[in-house]
Enzyme design. Structure first.
Site, mmCIF file in Angstrom:
data_model
loop_
_atom_site.group_PDB
_atom_site.id
_atom_site.type_symbol
_atom_site.label_atom_id
_atom_site.label_comp_id
_atom_site.label_asym_id
_atom_site.label_seq_id
_atom_site.Cartn_x
_atom_site.Cartn_y
_atom_site.Cartn_z
ATOM 1 N N ARG A 149 0.477 -1.024 -0.070
ATOM 2 C CA ARG A 149 0.122 0.250 -0.005
ATOM 3 C C ARG A 149 0.737 1.325 0.584
ATOM 4 N NH1 ARG A 149 -2.739 0.560 6.009
ATOM 5 N NH2 ARG A 149 -0.294 0.482 6.887
ATOM 6 N N GLY A 150 0.491 2.081 0.054
ATOM 7 C CA GLY A 150 1.355 3.232 0.229
ATOM 8 C C GLY A 150 1.865 3.939 -1.028
ATOM 9 N N SER A 151 3.130 4.096 -1.138
ATOM 10 C CA SER A 151 4.108 4.606 -1.594
ATOM 11 C C SER A 151 4.726 3.551 -2.486
ATOM 12 C CB SER A 151 5.649 4.528 -0.969
ATOM 13 O OG SER A 151 6.414 5.448 -1.844
ATOM 14 N N CYS A 152 4.993 4.114 -4.071
ATOM 15 C CA CYS A 152 5.200 3.916 -5.317
ATOM 16 C C CYS A 152 7.129 3.242 -4.657
ATOM 17 C CB CYS A 152 5.473 4.615 -6.399
ATOM 18 S SG CYS A 152 3.822 4.879 -7.088
ATOM 19 N N THR A 153 7.317 3.797 -3.850
ATOM 20 C CA THR A 153 8.996 4.052 -3.563
ATOM 21 C C THR A 153 8.747 2.004 -2.863
ATOM 22 O OG1 THR A 153 9.096 6.060 -3.616
ATOM 23 C CG2 THR A 153 10.936 4.971 -2.332
#
Length: 588
Positions: free
Chosen positions: A63-67
């Site tokens: 979930r959250g960041s593409c990083t």
């Protein structure tokens, strides 16, 4: 004999075994796992403090960041990765990080998607063995693997490539384009895409420095002669590129972080360095097919602008920019943009700007990977800054690439249109008490003192600079409290020309460009600072794990008051005071 034997879909083939680390909540690897130790640092997650290294990690999805893909690559190359990754559903971001390690560096771990029932069946196991598609669970540690190769049932190829796609795949257009196209094809097959499409622009998130691996990746592309084929902007990098030395950043971090930005500039990207590319003149239009990474930017592009992009992982973003081609799947397709979850809000009066990031944070927790339509804001008239704040917090806690707000966002003139004329798979009702619980989740500070007010996550807009200047005019911050604003260079120049920068600097504020709060640490964050205050739901979530500080969350006006007094008031907004007195928690 195993206590449970399951079959899943091998996203990355391999064999491994280890102690099971299981959670029913998705986890963002970036901001959620320390890439240099393997510790789960998301202080809101049930696995907080656990070490993933050499264990079989089972989570429903990222979930959250593409990083997250970049953190996965760092973990694999530095020896702190899980032994294997088990997912409930296919996760592009985490899988892509493994594929990059495999394709470019010859290192890998098995990744298997199990589906809901099989994932739940694994919960009671203590140890797990993974071999290809097969996942076995044991109550105690099994015998060591015998070294037999993993077997995977191959899926029939279904991807149709153009003549130019095949030329790139065959190396006619150079090594960089060849490797990039190979990775795109692999991801397209995992996504079930039948073909690739042309895209008009890209936004690169892989320029965030997570460690040596991300710089190795970028430099290798440069050595291969990589050049972008479409207009390409760069996300906020990990330092203020022009001023990191005078800010006291250690050269051991500042030099490779700046060098990573330079590598992407060498590939032809523009000097943008902002996590809010939708504030640039190049922002895409309704229906435009683009490739953006950076979670808040993806959600804003899809939801507010009506452009079409997936939640692209770091590294896949630059691969697509180098070829101009992306898999035709997910939110690129009109039928995949409909909501499946309907969320109904209570009637709340006197909303302020703290409402939208709080609501985005809470709705993201409810959604998982489902696209929601939110009902009940038809007459609230949220502005673009409100939607920016909502989307950033939503992207932090969900895996969904977009949202709809009935009567507000362009593809949701009504809830029925957002749902594509279908009944929702789920209907949830949010009460004011539910929002109050999330409020206290974001307000982790236990003392009223405020050492730092951090603003601009995502980067401040011009209108936010103007509003902040109006709140600060004629006032002066407390001597012991810092107020720091992050924004893109373009916005800073506009705010300076309009006189807002002078007003804010007279107040005692500092500006930092090129980077953002999710990448900033000491000494920009004063080493003696114990607590900070922010109006960002995204940063209120990430800061305890990233920088080890407790957080006060509140409206922009409350942040300014705290900067002046050095203390958070602790007041609930009026719309939550009412809820605290009259609402009961919803049971859904």
């Amino acid at each position: 004999m195993p206590d449970v034997s399951l079959s899943g879909r091998a996203l990355v083939a391999g064999s491994a075994q280890g102690e099971l680390l299981h959670a029913d909540l998705g986890l963002s690897f970036w901001g959620g796992i320390d890439p240099f130790s393997g510790e789960v640092i998301d202080r809101h997650h049930p696995l907080s403090g656990a070490i993933v290294s050499d264990r079989v990690l089972a989570i429903p999805s990222g979930r959250g960041s593409c990083t997250g893909s970049s953190v996965m690559l760092e973990l694999i190359l530095n020896g702190h990765a899980p032994a294997a990754l088990l997912l409930e559903q296919v996760d592009d971001i985490l899988t892509l990080g493994v594929l990059i390690a495999e394709q470019m560096f010859g290192r890998s771990i098995p990744v298997v998607a199990l589906g809901r029932e099989a994932f739940a069946a694994l919960r009671e196991a203590r140890h797990v063995r993974v071999s290809g598609n097969r996942v076995d669970g044991f109550a105690s540690a099994p015998a060591a693997l015998d070294g037999a190769p993993a077997t995977v049932v191959a899926e029939a190829p279904c991807l149709t490539l153009s003549a130019q796609d095949r030329e790139m795949l065959d190396g006619i257009h150079g090594r960089a384009a060849q490797v990039a196209m190979g990775i795109i094809v692999r991801m397209a097959e995992l996504q079930g895409a039948n073909t690739l499409l042309d895209i008009t622009q890209a936004h690169i998130d892989g320029c965030i420095y997570t460690g040596p691996a991300c710089l190795r990746f970028a430099r290798q592309l440069v050595e291969w002669g990589a050049q972008v084929k479409v207009p390409t902007t760069l996300n906020a990098i990990s330092v203020d590129k022009r001023r990191w030395r005078e800010q006291g950043i250690d050269a051991a971090f500042g030099e490779p972080a700046a060098a990573l930005g330079d590598a992407y500039l060498e590939m032809g990207a523009q000097v943008s360095f902002t996590c809010a590319p939708y504030l640039l003149d190049s922002a895409p239009r309704l229906g435009e097919q683009i490739v953006w990474a950076e979670s808040n930017a993806v959600v804003y592009a899809n939801s507010v602008l009506g452009a079409r992009t997936l939640k692209y992982p770091d590294y896949l973003d630059i691969c697509i920019a180098l070829t101009g081609r992306a898999p035709l799947s997910g939110c690129h397709l009109p039928g995949q943009r409909h909501a499946s979850l309907r969320i109904e809000l209570p009637t709340l009066e006197g909303l302020d700007d703290a409402f939208y990031p709080l609501l985005g944070y809470h709705v993201g927790l409810l959604c998982g990977s489902e696209i929601p339509v939110i009902c009940g804001l038809e007459h609230a008239q949220p502005d673009l800054d409100d939607l920016k704040a909502f989307g950033a917090a939503f992207a932090t806690t969900s895996a969904a690439p977009m949202f709809h707000i009935a009567g507000v966002t362009p593809e949701a003139p009504s809830a029925e249109r957002a749902l594509g004329g279908q009944a929702p798979a789920r209907l949830l009702r949010v009460s004011a008490m539910d929002l109050l619980e999330s409020w206290w989740e974001l307000n982790s500070a236990e003392e009223p003192r405020v050492d730092l007010v951090s603003l601009g996550n995502p980067h401040f807009s011009f209108s936010e600079c103007a509003r902040l200047a109006a709140l600060c005019a004629g006032r002066r911050k407390h001597a012991d409290t810092a107020l720091v604003i992050t924004c893109g260079r373009t916005i800073h120049e506009r705010a300076r020309d309009a006189g807002h920068v002078a007003t804010l600097e007279a107040f005692g504020a500092q500006f930092v460009t090129d980077t953002c709060w999710c990448m900033l640490g000491e000494p920009v964050i004063p080493p003696a600072a114990r607590t900070l205050m922010t109006n960002s739901g995204k940063y209120a979530h990430y800061a305890p794990g990233l920088v080890g500080r407790r957080v006060h969350f509140g409206s922009l006006a409350e942040c300014v008051d705290a900067a002046c007094s050095g203390r958070a008031s602790g007041r609930l907004p009026a719309w939550l005071q009412l809820g605290e007195a009259t609402e009961e928690p919803a049971h859904v």
